[in-house]
Structure formats: C-alpha cells, structure tokens
Design an enzyme around this catalytic site. Structure first.
Site, PDB file in Angstrom:
ATOM      1  N   SER A 218     -28.372  -3.443  11.893  1.00  0.00           N
ATOM      2  CA  SER A 218     -27.990  -1.998  11.878  1.00  0.00           C
ATOM      3  C   SER A 218     -28.213  -1.398  10.361  1.00  0.00           C
ATOM      4  CB  SER A 218     -26.854  -1.725  12.367  1.00  0.00           C
ATOM      5  OG  SER A 218     -26.743  -0.178  12.710  1.00  0.00           O
TER       6      SER A 218
ATOM      7  N   ASP B 282     -29.461  -1.013  18.962  1.00  0.00           N
ATOM      8  CA  ASP B 282     -28.698  -1.288  17.968  1.00  0.00           C
ATOM      9  C   ASP B 282     -28.357  -2.776  18.007  1.00  0.00           C
ATOM     10  OD1 ASP B 282     -26.908  -1.526  15.717  1.00  0.00           O
ATOM     11  OD2 ASP B 282     -26.875   0.625  15.632  1.00  0.00           O
TER      12      ASP B 282
END
Length: 726
Positions: free
Chosen positions: A59, A205
């Site tokens: 991320s 993610d």
C-alpha cells in the site's frame, strides 16, 4: 604465541567480513497518510549510513518504497509529499481547466455532483468511489524513468510490491512488470479505489493479505530486516463519526491479524519501528510533516547502531539512493490501445506530443486529463515502450467505462426571501455519450418549477479532434416575467416559448467555443397576475445567433483562479419568419483572484435590446443575491441593464482529502448598476448600489447560501439559495 594469535585472526576474520556484508531488507507497511512516516525513517537511514539491499512494501509502503527503490532520495520524497496536491491526486476529476469545454458546461446545468451511470439503459454502479485516475498518472510521471525496467531486481534497489487477489484473497507479489501499475494495485483500498486488473486478476490493496511482508523481504536474500509498522490503532465507538472513520477502522480490523503473524517471525537480529502517530487517520494528508518527524524519531530512539556501516573520512551522511536518469526519452512513435466507444483517432487527436521530440511530461499530463475528461473512459494512462530497433513508443492506454457512458444527473434549485417570494426548480439531464465513433452525444434536459424547460440537442463532431461540430436542437421554456412601469409592477406574464434550431461551431482548445446558429420560435404571453383586461398576446421569433464563450475557472461554484466570459448576439429577422425585427446583445464576464483562503471575483454584465419589441417578450431577468441584492429573485425584468460586481469569499474549513466533503465559506458582494426599458412610461431603476453577506457550503446537492441582501432603495431580503452561484 605468535602462531596462536595468527590462528585466532584467521578464525575471526571471516566473522568480521560476514558482519560487514550482512544484507538488510526494509519492510514498509500500509497506512495511508500515516505511511508518510516511512520517509522520516528513510531520512535517518541515510543520515546514519545504514544501507538497504532490498525493499518490500504494501500500500503506501509500496508507494514510498517503490519510489525510493527507483532512485529517489529521502529528501526528494519529502519534497514530493509536502508539495503534491493530494486533494487532486486522491480524486478522479482532472483539473477543470484541462477538460474539454463541453464537459465544463455540464456544471452549469444541474449541480448535483454525483451522477448515476447507465450501461445500455441499465443502472450501473462503479467498483469503487474512485477509479484512481489521478493517482495512476502521478505514479506514471514520477516513475517514467523506469519504463524500460520490467524486472524489479534491476532497479537501483531490488523491490517487491504486495497486492491482494480480491477473488481468492491470496497475496500477490509483484517481482516484475510495469512498476507504476504494481504500486497502483498495491494501494487499491477496497471501496475507496476500484480494483486493478492485471493478467486476468482483480487486485486490491495488499494490506488485506500481507500488510508487513517480512517473508517476502527474507525471500529476496537478506539476512535481517528493518520493519516500519504504521498501523492505525483501533478507535472507540465514540470516535467513529464519519464514513472515513468507518473505512479506516474496517481496514485496521482486516489487517491486524496478518500483520501480527508476520511480526511474530522477527528475531533478535531484526529491528521493529513503530512511529508514534497517535490518532492520525489514513486520510490526514495535512499532517504529513508530523508523520515524517515521527518516522525519524522512531529510528533514532531504536537500537540502530548494529545496522550502520563505518563512514569514510569526511563523509557526513547523505543519500544512499542511486542517481536516476533525468533526460526525457525522445519519442519516435505514438500508439493508442483503446477499448472505449470512440475511434482510436479521437484519442490520438488529443495527444499533442510530437514524434522526434523529447517527452513533454507536463503537456502529456494535461492531455491525459483532457482524454479522461471526455467521460468515455474509466482509466487513461501511458507508458514508454523501448525497443532496440523501433526506438521509443509512447503508448496511450484507454479503458472503456465498465459502468457505461450514459449519465443521469439530477438537480435542484431553491431561492427563498422569507417574505413569501419563493422560487424552486427541480430537473434532470440525461446524456448518451459515444453515440458513434466520432463521439456524438445526445443530451436531454427536463426542468419543472418556476422556470419550466424541455431541451434536446444532438451534438455531432465533424472531425476526430472534435474541433468542429453541428448541433441541431429543440427547445421549450416557460417563465414568469413581471412588467414594471414607473417603478411599479403592473402585470405578471407567464411566457411560453418553443421552437428548434441548429448550431455550427468550433471549440477553441479546452477554454472556449464559438457557435453560429439559426432558430425559430413560437410563443405566447398570458396574464398570470394583474389586471385581466390587459392583453395577452402571441408572437413569432426567428434568430440569427452568434455566441462566443470562454471558461478557464478551476471550479464553477467557488473558484480560486481563472476567468469566464460570454458574448451573445441575436438578430430577430422577419425574413426568417419573425414578427419583429430587433437586435439583442449580452456580455457577461468575471475574473477570479485568490490569496490563501481568500478569493475575489471582479466582473459584471451588460445587456441591450434595440428596436421596438414587447417587454414581456424580450426582457433580461435580474434580482437576487449578487444581481441587485435586496430585490426578489428574478423580480427585475428589463430590456437593458448594466451591472458591475465585486464578490469576496473566504474558505472557513481546511482541505479535506475524503471523497465526500462539504467545505464552508463566508462571502459578501457589492453591486452597482441599472435596469431599464426605453420608451414612454418606461421602467428605470436608475443607478443603484446593492450588496449582500452570506454563509455558504459546497454540498453534494450544489452550493447552499443563507444570507442577507440590501440596496440603497431600502429593500431588504433574507435569502436561502440552493443552486448556481453568482
């Protein structure tokens, strides 16, 4: 004795060499804005001469780690983080000045910001609040120098990015491919960003599957790891006050288990850093400097000495990142790969990069915004493809909107002076995009209320660049016109006008448009209020019309820069079927200046009607806040007017980086002008001063104002207005 000492040295020497050659991996977790602490850690790694041999990031850790691995220094990353327009980057909307002029005019119809999307007549919902368009472009621009690198071990520092296969829940480790795409997939927070499709998989993610990829770093051949954990602490029930808080808490709950599993594998040779970020949220990009400082402090307060290398004499510390190439490649070819409704040449016509010249990044970013702003595509990005024989190819990729390109937009306008003078309008517009390969549109609008309207236009570009167009239309409108004689209202007409016409035009870049048209209308004006013995009448109109528009405003509701202007000339001609020959012209303009949270709008308008024609047929409607404040909305009907205006706004709330926000403003306006008709017993206000003060909010329904207006004639009005601003 000498022999024993020699043996001891021979035994210890390999150990000393091994200690010096220990390879260190850096593991960077996710955390949104909290992940900016990674930059502070990198600054101190450089300052303390701690080399990094491999990076694995998830991320925001993939963003910071990927940029560092690609050659950016910690100081450069800090400068990027502090100077980047995060509000724009974390949105899909291009800069308004970059989008095609026709799309700018959508803002003027119905101001509800969020549209309903239809695919073949069926309502279609997106896979995320945002497509991540601007974030993707930012990554492409920052990493353009890595385009020829498809093996991440060939970066200045070997790198891995972690994403999650949303269909299976499995972690996906990017070892190779297109670096910006790998990072974009790693940061695709579900619900917030749409998934990224790579090799047939939908990726989101990486925090959902492997937020702290220690195992991935160890697999890269390192002997020890430094882990930077920027996880968010859980909020209490009282602290969960918004959708952003709920999304943040949900992500924290989902990532805690896999993070703890990875942290449990650390041993005494590894180093765990947990910057003290307090309650800073994942969207708190206004606190980046504090996060960076917390990252620095986390390393300095740890046992970092075992990771540092001895300095050379005179070495005071500095960047360990390898210098990256700065020269922009010369573009030999331009190729378009397009899955949208329009022809490839429509996309190609909007790219101004010239072959045989170095890549112009700033111009290309603008062009990407223009292409995305056409509303045909869910994703628009680019890549530089290198080939030893063919040279450098600028590859433009456009993905057609999975949710469809037809849009329903609802609107509401309300004005109330709290004295019984209320006006409201509700309406909807439906636009069918990409009717043919040239990008034709069919636009329809319906409005009910004080001003009723039906409008339909077929907009047909005549070339791939959409510079020239033809636009036939049909139009019907009903409105109230109050006739004033000797400054007293004597009658209120309900005017109905309906007809059709055709325009030929040319767009001027993204900033303007010229239209030349012919139209014909039939109409009637019936007495609504007043003496019923006064006449109602019918009329026929036919016009030659010239309209010139310019619009460079950055926002239609509360602009901080730019200008807009419109010149309209209409000639009613009996040769076309009109009852009367008359000429009407109107010019409006405003220019916006800003300083910090303050903005000023300077401008006004000028309207003229020449020759004899009935007042109820040809009046301009003014009155209300910003247009002779103190009068009721649209209560001044005159065939001629002059208006000068100064408007001031101050933003009272700070920047918000969430997709749903409602900034607040304080505003005031000063106006000076005149409204009048010519002829015997004509209406004339004379030159009067007026002004207003107000509190406003930019809501998802449009701008909302509550304020007080007054003028030198002694009129006062308390306004509430939802809808278009000044």
């Amino acid at each position: 004795m000498f022999k024993r000492l020699l043996c001891l040295l021979l035994i210890c020497a390999p150990l000393a060499v091994t200690a010096e050659e220990l390879r260190t991996g850096l593991v960077l977790t996710g955390g949104g804005a909290r992940g900016m602490a990674h930059i502070g850690v990198l600054k101190q790694l450089e300052a303390q001469n701690i080399p990094i041999h491999a990076i694995a990031g998830t991320s925001m850790g993939a963003v910071i780690g990927g940029l560092y691995a690609a050659g950016y220094s910690a100081d450069e990353l800090e400068q990027i983080a502090l100077e980047l327009d995060w509000q724009n980057t974390l949105s899909d909307s291009p800069q308004r000045e970059d989008i095609p002029f026709r799309r700018k005019q959508d803002d003027r119809d119905f101001l509800v910001k969020y549209r309903l999307t239809f695919d073949q007549g069926r309502l279609s919902l997106p896979r995320g609040l945002l497509q991540g368009q601007n974030l993707s472009l930012a990554l492409e621009t920052l990493l353009v120098h890595t385009n020829e690198v498809d093996d991440f071990d060939r970066l200045p520092i070997p790198f891995r990015a972690i994403a999650t296969d949303i269909a299976s829940g499995d972690a996906v480790t990017f070892k190779r491919g297109h670096l910006p795409q790998a990072i974009r997939a790693s940061i695709a927070l579900p619900g917030f960003f749409a998934p990224v499709q790579v090799d047939g998989r939908l990726l989101v993610d990486g925090v959902l599957s492997n937020n702290a990829p220690i195992d991935v770093a160890r697999a890269m051949g390192v002997d020890r790891v430094i882990v930077v954990d920027t996880g968010t602490p859980l909020k209490t029930a009282e602290e969960l006050k918004s959708i952003v808080d709920i999304m943040d808490q949900t992500t924290t709950l989902l990532t805690r288990a896999n993070t703890e599993r990875q942290l449990a594998t650390l041993n005494h040779d590894d180093l765990l850093l947990q910057p003290q970020l307090g309650v800073m949220g994942f969207s708190s990009f206004s606190d980046i400097d504090q996060a960076i400082t917390a990252g620095e402090e986390s390393l300095l307060s740890s046992n970092w000495q075992a990771f540092a290398e001895p300095r050379e004499p005179g070495d005071t510390g500095g960047s360990l990142a390898i210098e990256r190439p700065q020269r922009q490649p010369v573009i030999d070819h331009i190729e378009v790969r397009n899955t949208g409704k329009v022809d490839d040449q429509v996309v190609r016509a909007l790219v101004r990069q010239q072959t045989g010249e170095p890549l112009n990044l700033s111009r290309l970013e603008t062009d990407m915004g223009t292409i995305y702003g056409t509303d045909y595509f869910s994703r628009v990005n680019y890549e530089i493809v290198h080939d030893a024989n063919a040279g450098n190819t600028l590859l433009i990729r456009t993905r057609g909107r999975e949710t469809g390109t037809d849009y329903l937009r609802l609107g509401l306008s309300l004005a109330d002076d709290f004295r019984g003078g209320s006006q409201f309008n509700i309406g909807a517009s439906y636009r069918m995009n990409g009717v043919n390969r040239l990008g034709a549109e069919w636009f329809n609008r319906l409005q009910l209320g004080s001003n009723q309207l039906i409008y339909s236009e077929f907009y047909q570009p005549l070339d791939y660049g959409s510079r020239y167009f033809v636009a036939p239309f049909i139009d019907a409108e009903a409105r109230n016109v109050e006739v004033i004689v000797d400054n007293d209202p004597v009658i209120d007409y309900r005017q109905l006008r309906y007809g059709s016409g055709i325009n030929l035009g040319r767009q001027i870049a993204n900033n303007g448009e010229v239209r030349l048209g012919v139209s014909r209308y039939r109409g009637e004006a019936k007495v609504r209020l007043g003496d019923p013995d006064l006449p109602s009448f019918n009329f026929n109109e036919a016009f030659y019309t010239l309209q010139i528009d310019r619009d460079t405003l950055d926002d239609i509701n509360f602009p901080t820069r730019g200008d807009e202007a419109r010149l309209t000339l209409r000639q009613s001609d009996p040769d076309l079927g009109a009852d009367d020959r008359y000429r009407q012209s109107e010019f409006t303009v405003r220019r916006v200046y800003s300083y910090g949270q303050n903005s000023f709008q300077v401008g006004g308008g000028l309207g003229r009607t020449e020759n004899e024609v009935d007042i109820a047929q040809s009046s301009f409607l003014l009155g209300g806040p910003g247009q002779f404040s103190g009068y009721r909305e649209n209560s001044l009907a005159g065939q001629n007017y002059n208006l000068a205006r100064l408007v001031y706004f101050r933003r009272l709330s700070g920047n918000s980086y969430a997709p749903l926000s409602m900034p607040l403003y304080f505003g005031t306006s000063l106006e000076y002008g005149r409204v009048y008709n010519k002829g015997e017993d004509a209406f004339d206000t004379g030159y009067i001063s007026a002004g207003s003060i107000m509190i406003g909010a930019d809501t998802f329904l449009g701008p909302l104002f509550i304020g007080l207006g007054a003028n030198q004639e002694g009129d006062r009005a308390l306004y509430m207005k939802l809808g278009q601003t000044f």
